[in-house]
Scaffold this motif. Structure first.
Motif, PDB file in Angstrom:
ATOM      1  N   MET A   9      34.764   0.725  32.019  1.00  0.00           N
ATOM      2  CA  MET A   9      33.793   0.873  32.849  1.00  0.00           C
ATOM      3  C   MET A   9      33.222  -0.006  33.634  1.00  0.00           C
ATOM      4  SD  MET A   9      30.407   1.778  30.321  1.00  0.00           S
ATOM      5  CE  MET A   9      28.370   0.649  31.533  1.00  0.00           C
ATOM      6  N   GLY A  10      32.551  -0.439  34.078  1.00  0.00           N
ATOM      7  CA  GLY A  10      31.855  -1.275  34.994  1.00  0.00           C
ATOM      8  C   GLY A  10      33.202  -2.524  35.764  1.00  0.00           C
ATOM      9  N   MET A  11      32.693  -3.567  36.205  1.00  0.00           N
ATOM     10  CA  MET A  11      34.068  -4.422  36.946  1.00  0.00           C
ATOM     11  C   MET A  11      34.282  -3.949  38.183  1.00  0.00           C
ATOM     12  SD  MET A  11      37.247  -6.523  35.902  1.00  0.00           S
ATOM     13  CE  MET A  11      37.690  -5.655  36.761  1.00  0.00           C
ATOM     14  N   GLU A  12      33.487  -2.578  39.328  1.00  0.00           N
ATOM     15  CA  GLU A  12      33.378  -1.723  40.566  1.00  0.00           C
ATOM     16  C   GLU A  12      32.457  -2.853  41.006  1.00  0.00           C
ATOM     17  OE1 GLU A  12      35.017   2.336  40.108  1.00  0.00           O
ATOM     18  OE2 GLU A  12      34.003   2.047  37.916  1.00  0.00           O
ATOM     19  N   TRP A  13      33.322  -2.694  42.458  1.00  0.00           N
ATOM     20  CA  TRP A  13      32.226  -2.988  43.856  1.00  0.00           C
ATOM     21  C   TRP A  13      31.734  -1.670  43.859  1.00  0.00           C
ATOM     22  CZ3 TRP A  13      32.365  -7.317  46.182  1.00  0.00           C
ATOM     23  CH2 TRP A  13      33.828  -7.972  46.197  1.00  0.00           C
ATOM     24  N   ARG A  14      30.252  -2.403  44.326  1.00  0.00           N
ATOM     25  CA  ARG A  14      28.759  -2.055  44.179  1.00  0.00           C
ATOM     26  C   ARG A  14      28.090  -2.083  44.812  1.00  0.00           C
ATOM     27  NH1 ARG A  14      31.334   1.687  42.891  1.00  0.00           N
ATOM     28  NH2 ARG A  14      31.343   3.016  40.577  1.00  0.00           N
ATOM     29  N   THR A  15      27.769  -1.191  46.034  1.00  0.00           N
ATOM     30  CA  THR A  15      26.456  -1.904  46.770  1.00  0.00           C
ATOM     31  C   THR A  15      24.945  -1.449  46.852  1.00  0.00           C
ATOM     32  OG1 THR A  15      28.289  -1.632  48.735  1.00  0.00           O
ATOM     33  CG2 THR A  15      26.067  -1.821  49.381  1.00  0.00           C
ATOM     34  N   LEU A  16      23.940  -2.566  47.170  1.00  0.00           N
ATOM     35  CA  LEU A  16      22.457  -1.730  46.798  1.00  0.00           C
ATOM     36  C   LEU A  16      22.207  -2.362  48.002  1.00  0.00           C
ATOM     37  CD1 LEU A  16      21.254  -1.476  43.948  1.00  0.00           C
ATOM     38  CD2 LEU A  16      20.150  -3.471  43.742  1.00  0.00           C
ATOM     39  N   LYS A  17      21.569  -1.008  48.511  1.00  0.00           N
ATOM     40  CA  LYS A  17      20.831  -0.553  50.140  1.00  0.00           C
ATOM     41  C   LYS A  17      19.288  -0.676  50.077  1.00  0.00           C
ATOM     42  CE  LYS A  17      25.023   1.839  51.020  1.00  0.00           C
ATOM     43  NZ  LYS A  17      25.497   4.021  51.459  1.00  0.00           N
ATOM     44  N   ALA A  18      19.242  -1.711  51.559  1.00  0.00           N
ATOM     45  CA  ALA A  18      18.135  -1.852  51.808  1.00  0.00           C
ATOM     46  C   ALA A  18      17.479  -3.458  50.891  1.00  0.00           C
ATOM     47  CB  ALA A  18      17.620  -0.172  51.940  1.00  0.00           C
ATOM     48  N   LEU A  19      18.010  -3.814  50.472  1.00  0.00           N
ATOM     49  CA  LEU A  19      16.605  -4.565  49.859  1.00  0.00           C
ATOM     50  C   LEU A  19      16.252  -5.578  51.172  1.00  0.00           C
ATOM     51  CD1 LEU A  19      19.176  -5.405  47.424  1.00  0.00           C
ATOM     52  CD2 LEU A  19      17.947  -3.067  47.366  1.00  0.00           C
ATOM     53  N   LYS A  20      14.466  -5.760  50.830  1.00  0.00           N
ATOM     54  CA  LYS A  20      13.815  -6.622  51.788  1.00  0.00           C
ATOM     55  C   LYS A  20      14.125  -8.322  51.010  1.00  0.00           C
ATOM     56  CE  LYS A  20       8.601  -7.052  52.959  1.00  0.00           C
ATOM     57  NZ  LYS A  20       8.012  -6.594  52.797  1.00  0.00           N
ATOM     58  N   ILE A  21      14.250  -9.306  51.877  1.00  0.00           N
ATOM     59  CA  ILE A  21      13.884 -10.549  51.886  1.00  0.00           C
ATOM     60  C   ILE A  21      12.359 -10.702  51.922  1.00  0.00           C
ATOM     61  CG2 ILE A  21      14.933 -12.824  52.647  1.00  0.00           C
ATOM     62  CD1 ILE A  21      17.066 -11.805  53.241  1.00  0.00           C
ATOM     63  N   TRP A  22      11.920 -11.390  50.924  1.00  0.00           N
ATOM     64  CA  TRP A  22      11.070 -11.436  50.560  1.00  0.00           C
ATOM     65  C   TRP A  22      10.434 -13.187  51.288  1.00  0.00           C
ATOM     66  CZ3 TRP A  22       6.687  -8.865  49.697  1.00  0.00           C
ATOM     67  CH2 TRP A  22       6.544  -7.552  49.479  1.00  0.00           C
ATOM     68  N   ARG A  23      11.463 -13.599  50.833  1.00  0.00           N
ATOM     69  CA  ARG A  23      11.573 -15.501  50.687  1.00  0.00           C
ATOM     70  C   ARG A  23      13.044 -16.000  51.114  1.00  0.00           C
ATOM     71  NH1 ARG A  23       8.394 -18.121  45.692  1.00  0.00           N
ATOM     72  NH2 ARG A  23       8.683 -20.458  45.786  1.00  0.00           N
ATOM     73  N   ILE A  24      12.489 -16.990  51.709  1.00  0.00           N
ATOM     74  CA  ILE A  24      14.202 -18.001  51.848  1.00  0.00           C
ATOM     75  C   ILE A  24      13.202 -19.842  51.729  1.00  0.00           C
ATOM     76  CG2 ILE A  24      15.422 -19.128  53.852  1.00  0.00           C
ATOM     77  CD1 ILE A  24      15.460 -15.838  55.258  1.00  0.00           C
ATOM     78  N   ASN A  25      14.070 -20.160  51.054  1.00  0.00           N
ATOM     79  CA  ASN A  25      13.807 -21.749  50.849  1.00  0.00           C
ATOM     80  C   ASN A  25      14.907 -22.219  51.944  1.00  0.00           C
ATOM     81  OD1 ASN A  25      14.789 -23.457  49.731  1.00  0.00           O
ATOM     82  ND2 ASN A  25      13.014 -23.286  47.739  1.00  0.00           N
ATOM     83  N   THR A  26      14.617 -22.699  53.075  1.00  0.00           N
ATOM     84  CA  THR A  26      15.810 -23.440  53.701  1.00  0.00           C
ATOM     85  C   THR A  26      17.318 -24.990  52.811  1.00  0.00           C
ATOM     86  OG1 THR A  26      13.612 -24.771  54.993  1.00  0.00           O
ATOM     87  CG2 THR A  26      14.419 -22.509  56.031  1.00  0.00           C
ATOM     88  N   LYS A  27      15.894 -24.952  51.770  1.00  0.00           N
ATOM     89  CA  LYS A  27      16.518 -26.413  51.598  1.00  0.00           C
ATOM     90  C   LYS A  27      17.671 -26.672  50.542  1.00  0.00           C
ATOM     91  CE  LYS A  27      15.804 -30.082  48.596  1.00  0.00           C
ATOM     92  NZ  LYS A  27      14.406 -31.278  47.625  1.00  0.00           N
ATOM     93  N   TYR A  28      18.024 -25.706  49.289  1.00  0.00           N
ATOM     94  CA  TYR A  28      18.569 -24.818  49.129  1.00  0.00           C
ATOM     95  C   TYR A  28      19.852 -23.932  49.149  1.00  0.00           C
ATOM     96  CZ  TYR A  28      16.108 -28.287  45.639  1.00  0.00           C
ATOM     97  OH  TYR A  28      16.038 -29.371  44.809  1.00  0.00           O
ATOM     98  N   ASN A  29      18.655 -23.028  50.816  1.00  0.00           N
ATOM     99  CA  ASN A  29      19.704 -22.051  51.160  1.00  0.00           C
ATOM    100  C   ASN A  29      19.456 -20.780  50.272  1.00  0.00           C
ATOM    101  OD1 ASN A  29      20.639 -22.922  53.729  1.00  0.00           O
ATOM    102  ND2 ASN A  29      21.531 -24.255  52.635  1.00  0.00           N
ATOM    103  N   VAL A  30      18.640 -20.526  49.961  1.00  0.00           N
ATOM    104  CA  VAL A  30      18.524 -19.457  48.552  1.00  0.00           C
ATOM    105  C   VAL A  30      17.750 -17.978  49.271  1.00  0.00           C
ATOM    106  CG1 VAL A  30      17.123 -18.721  46.368  1.00  0.00           C
ATOM    107  CG2 VAL A  30      18.126 -21.169  46.749  1.00  0.00           C
ATOM    108  N   LEU A  31      17.798 -16.755  49.509  1.00  0.00           N
ATOM    109  CA  LEU A  31      17.452 -15.791  49.293  1.00  0.00           C
ATOM    110  C   LEU A  31      16.565 -15.253  48.203  1.00  0.00           C
ATOM    111  CD1 LEU A  31      20.033 -14.126  50.968  1.00  0.00           C
ATOM    112  CD2 LEU A  31      18.577 -15.545  52.352  1.00  0.00           C
ATOM    113  N   TYR A  32      15.341 -15.296  48.887  1.00  0.00           N
ATOM    114  CA  TYR A  32      14.210 -14.136  47.822  1.00  0.00           C
ATOM    115  C   TYR A  32      14.380 -12.803  47.663  1.00  0.00           C
ATOM    116  CZ  TYR A  32      12.515 -18.654  45.780  1.00  0.00           C
ATOM    117  OH  TYR A  32      12.662 -19.489  45.232  1.00  0.00           O
ATOM    118  N   VAL A  33      15.404 -12.014  47.553  1.00  0.00           N
ATOM    119  CA  VAL A  33      15.836 -10.409  47.385  1.00  0.00           C
ATOM    120  C   VAL A  33      15.155  -9.629  46.492  1.00  0.00           C
ATOM    121  CG1 VAL A  33      17.900  -9.085  47.451  1.00  0.00           C
ATOM    122  CG2 VAL A  33      18.088 -10.712  48.369  1.00  0.00           C
TER     123      VAL A  33
END
Lengths: 383, 290
Positions: free
Chosen positions: A288-312
């Motif tokens: 069980m687990g340890m498999e490649w999985r994709t979560l689709k169509a997640l909105k990006i709500w916010r971006i921090n350009t200093k630390y390069n962080v995406l809020y998904v």
């Protein structure tokens, strides 16, 4: 072809009970000796394999011998020399030449993604007081390492049959620059060709030729825009060999009332009457687990350009904290019209495109910023 | 004998190897936190993170005044940058809303904007029976008895719909939570909505209310006799209940240092975080004075 014919003949002769003649065996051996005549089908163990593909150059080097010889001072000296040399190489990167031609985004073009690291999950709020959870993904030190055009890429052994030929090129993206001492010469040279220190992790994205990025280009969180929809691909947490209750959520049996050895079992696995078989796809115990999985169509709500962080959007991006996540433009047909109206950066974001530097935090319009006053509701009639 | 010793050593090595392989299998494609930290500050990186300036040393009680700034102690969820970004959001919220100091046992009044309430606002007064959560998830629960009906509301501390938090009476109780008020006589958790605020001079020590609560007879929500609670009167149970409680008790856990270490943020980490909090809060106060 010839090899397969030979082997077929050989097997036929063996099956018929005839002993294969010496001549036949000799021809077979000679055919096998010519690699371009044989078709090798490389299989690498099970579905969840940890082994690297055999065609990849060996990554790490065992430095145990050197460790005994070198003192700590000389080790540090060598390390500094290596860093300086790589910095010189950075100056000689292909980016020094005139920039490559850039194209307009079309709905058919496919851009590269980035290789992010999952940081964790925090709650956020919208302007109408609705709470939701965001996953933070940090785009740490990403660079384009190599671009292979479609005609060449479709001849590669790693090219999958299901992909259409001569449409997608391959773009290799590396994350996390590392100490070149730990890695083999072959692996170091992959990145050194484009003036980069070796990368700890490499990954490949399919791109259309109009979205090809020049090797050596850094990729940041600003590769995406706030309000974009992305697919997140990662390896899920492994649970090992699990029973049917944990793996598939079966009910098991009762805990008491005379139950013996029937607490977490699956029950009947076969059909009745004429079926007389266990059908394919039956839910059973297993890994069980340890498999490649994709979560689709997640909105990006916010971006921090200093630390390069995406809020998904979402708390269920696969994998544990600090796992690698492949983040790419969503290939679902979700919000297509919006996408056409607001095309993404092509092929990626260049800081030269903007007159003023981007703000440290970029928010979605609907999102509550914590510097704003508290949310108040008013009657619709009053408006 | 020597040969046997070698064999045992070899076996040990194999076992070690196996354990490391197991960890890799559980979290493949994943980095340990230390490695990520190393890469963030690496000289080889395109733009390495700047090293932080030294933070101040916070007063000792900051750990208890601002407990929501301490992160979740589970190591698999911790990340420095995530905690930092979360803290920044929290301080931004604190510039807009005054979040006062309060403890379990304090009496609070909370004003929340509510789309379904008349006037679009709702004020609730109650005694704080619990504080939980970390960072932006931190929350507290208020309890009151209104018209003979017990009511509890859990508020998120950083929810933007909160318009104001007022401390009517600042005090502590003998226990870390007061869930047993659910089984107590209603007079212990009845607070009038026009409760007059009790002034608390700044800098004074927070008084501890030593009241002992009388519970109603069983049945209860929990087996309170099995918990080490100070704020309860004699429970008046038959002896067998106490016997069973003694059997189930784990008195050795208070000596289990590793357990305490695992389940709490250690002093060094807490001091680092609280130093940062102290610095930020001083900045906040300065801006407010202007």
């Amino acid at each position: 072809m010839a090899a397969s014919m030979m082997s077929w003949r050989l097997s036929v002769s063996l099956r018929c009970g005839q002993s294969a003649s010496f001549q036949q065996l000799d021809i077979f051996a000679r055919v096998l000796a010519q690699p371009h005549l044989t078709q090798l089908h490389i299989t690498r163990g099970a579905r969840r394999t940890c082994k690297a593909a055999p065609w990849l150059s060996k990554r790490t080097v065992d430095h145990k011998l050197n460790e005994e010889v070198l003192t700590t001072e000389s080790k540090e000296f060598l390390k500094n020399v290596a860093i300086e040399r790589f910095k010189e190489r950075m100056a000689n990167s292909p980016l020094k030449d005139a920039p490559a031609e850039r194209h307009q985004w079309t709905p058919k073009s496919l851009r590269t993604g980035v290789l992010a690291i999952k940081l964790g999950v925090i709650p956020q709020w919208t302007k109408d007081g609705h709470r939701f959870t965001c996953t933070l993904l940090q785009v740490l030190d990403n660079h384009v390492v190599r671009y292979i055009p479609p005609e060449e890429f479709s001849k590669y052994p790693s090219f999958k049959k299901k992909w259409r030929k001569n449409i997608f090129g391959s773009l290799v993206v590396g994350a996390l620059s590392t100490d070149p001492f730990k890695f083999s010469k072959g692996y170091n040279n992959l990145c050194a060709k484009v003036g980069l220190p070796p990368k700890r992790k490499l990954t490949r994205f399919l791109v259309t030729p109009d979205a090809a990025v020049e090797p050596g280009t850094p990729l940041k969180a600003t590769h995406f825009k706030v309000g974009d929809y992305v697919d997140c691909q990662a390896k899920t947490i492994g649970h090992g060999f699990q029973g049917v209750v944990k793996r598939w959520g079966f009910k098991g049996g009762p805990a008491s009332h005379g139950t013996t050895k029937w607490h977490r079992r699956t029950g009947n696995i076969g059909g009745g009457r004429n079926k007389a078989a266990v059908w394919k796809g039956r839910k059973m115990p297993g890994h069980m687990g340890m498999e490649w999985r994709t979560l689709k169509a997640l909105k990006i709500w916010r971006i921090n350009t200093k630390y390069n962080v995406l809020y998904v959007m979402g708390q269920n991006v696969p994998g544990p904290v600090h796992c690698y996540v492949r983040v790419m433009d969503s290939r679902t047909l979700f919000r297509r019209k919006e996408r056409i109206q607001r095309p993404p950066h092509m092929p990626t974001f260049y800081p030269e495109d903007v007159d003023e530097p981007l703000p440290e935090e970029i928010f979605d319009e609907e999102m509550f910023k914590f510097t704003e006053p508290s949310i108040t509701f008013t009657d619709k009639k009053d408006k | 004998m020597a040969a046997l010793g070698n064999r045992v050593a070899a076996l040990g090595r194999i076992r070690l190897l196996r354990s490391s392989v197991f960890i890799q299998c559980r979290y493949s494609n994943t980095l340990p936190e230390a490695t990520v930290e190393k890469h963030r500050k690496s000289k080889l990186a395109q733009d390495p993170e700047e090293s932080e300036t030294e933070s101040l040393v916070a007063p000792r009680d900051y750990k208890y005044v601002y407990p929501e700034f301490l992160p979740d102690p589970k190591p698999q969820y911790r990340d420095r940058i995530r905690e930092k970004l979360e803290h920044e959001d929290m301080f931004r919220r604190r510039t807009v809303l005054k979040i006062p100091e309060f403890y379990v046992g304090s009496i609070l009044a909370v004003l929340v904007s509510d789309p379904y309430a008349p006037g679009k606002k709702n004020r609730f007064v109650g005694i704080c029976i619990n504080r939980s959560g970390h960072g932006l998830r931190s929350q507290f629960t208020l309890r009151n008895v209104v018209d003979g009906q017990g009511m509890e509301i859990t508020y998120e501390l950083y929810n933007p719909t909160i318009q104001g938090i007022e401390v009517l009476k600042l005090e502590k109780r003998l226990d870390p939570h007061l869930f047993y008020l659910r089984d107590a006589l209603p007079e212990y958790s009845t607070i009038p909505f026009d409760f007059e605020p009790v002034p608390h001079p700044p800098g004074a020590t927070i008084p501890v209310n030593p009241v002992k609560v009388k519970l109603r007879p069983r049945p209860w929500h929990e087996r309170w006799e099995r918990q080490d609670l100070q704020g309860l009167q004699d429970l008046e149970l038959p002896e067998r209940f106490y016997e069973r409680a003694r059997e189930v008790a784990k008195p050795w856990e208070k000596y289990d240092l590793m357990k305490q270490y695992r389940e709490s943020i250690n002093d060094d980490d807490a001091a680092k975080i609280m130093g940062y909090v102290y610095k930020k809060i001083q900045e906040l106060e300065k801006t407010k004075e202007r």
